[in-house]
Scaffold this motif. Structure first.
Motif, PDB file in Angstrom:
ATOM      1  N   THR A 204     -17.025  24.781 -45.563  1.00 50.17           N
ATOM      2  CA  THR A 204     -18.280  24.737 -46.320  1.00 50.17           C
ATOM      3  C   THR A 204     -18.537  23.335 -46.854  1.00 50.17           C
ATOM      4  OG1 THR A 204     -18.102  27.071 -46.907  1.00 50.17           O
ATOM      5  CG2 THR A 204     -19.503  25.701 -48.319  1.00 50.17           C
TER       6      THR A 204
ATOM      7  N   GLU B  59     -19.745  21.222 -44.005  1.00 55.27           N
ATOM      8  CA  GLU B  59     -21.133  21.525 -43.653  1.00 55.27           C
ATOM      9  C   GLU B  59     -22.103  20.960 -44.695  1.00 55.27           C
ATOM     10  OE1 GLU B  59     -24.368  22.232 -41.701  1.00 55.27           O
ATOM     11  OE2 GLU B  59     -22.367  22.456 -40.827  1.00 55.27           O
ATOM     12  N   CYS B  60     -21.723  21.001 -45.948  1.00 55.99           N
ATOM     13  CA  CYS B  60     -22.551  20.408 -47.007  1.00 55.99           C
ATOM     14  C   CYS B  60     -22.683  18.903 -46.789  1.00 55.99           C
ATOM     15  CB  CYS B  60     -21.929  20.715 -48.363  1.00 55.99           C
ATOM     16  SG  CYS B  60     -22.922  20.156 -49.748  1.00 55.99           S
TER      17      CYS B  60
END
Length: 93
Positions: free
Chosen positions: A72, A75-76
Motif C-alpha cells: 500500500t 502504491e501511494c
C-alpha cells in the motif's frame, strides 16, 4: 521545496524499499506456512501438536499484514509520482 525530479527519485527509492519489504514479508509468511523457520520449529516444540497449524497460520497472517502495508505504501508513492507527472505536464515542462 524539493524539485519534482528529486521528489520522483525519492519516491522511486521508497517504492523499491517497500516492494523489497513486501517480498521479504511474503517469503517469511510462506516459510511459516511450511513450518520451515527455525524459531517457529523451536516454539512449536513446546506446544500441543494439535495447535501447530493454527499457530503457524496466525504468525503467517501477521506477515501478510506487513506485506499488505508495504504494498500500500508503494502504491501511494506511485500515486505521488503520477501527481508529479501530471503537474509537470500541466506546467508545460
Amino acid at each position: 521545496m524539493i524539485e519534482p525530479e528529486q521528489a520522483h527519485e525519492v519516491l522511486e527509492q521508497f517504492i523499491g524499499e517497500q516492494e523489497a519489504a513486501a517480498e521479504e514479508a511474503e517469503g517469511h509468511r510462506d516459510q511459516l506456512l511450511c513450518g520451515e523457520t527455525p524459531l517457529l520449529i523451536e516454539r512449536l516444540s513446546r506446544r500441543d501438536p494439535a495447535d501447530h497449524e493454527y499457530i503457524a497460520r496466525i504468525k503467517a497472517h501477521v506477515f501478510d499484514g506487513l506485506a499488505a502495508v508495504a504494498r500500500t505504501r508503494a502504491e501511494c508513492a506511485r500515486e505521488g509520482q503520477r501527481l508529479l507527472a501530471a503537474q509537470k505536464q500541466s506546467d508545460g515542462v
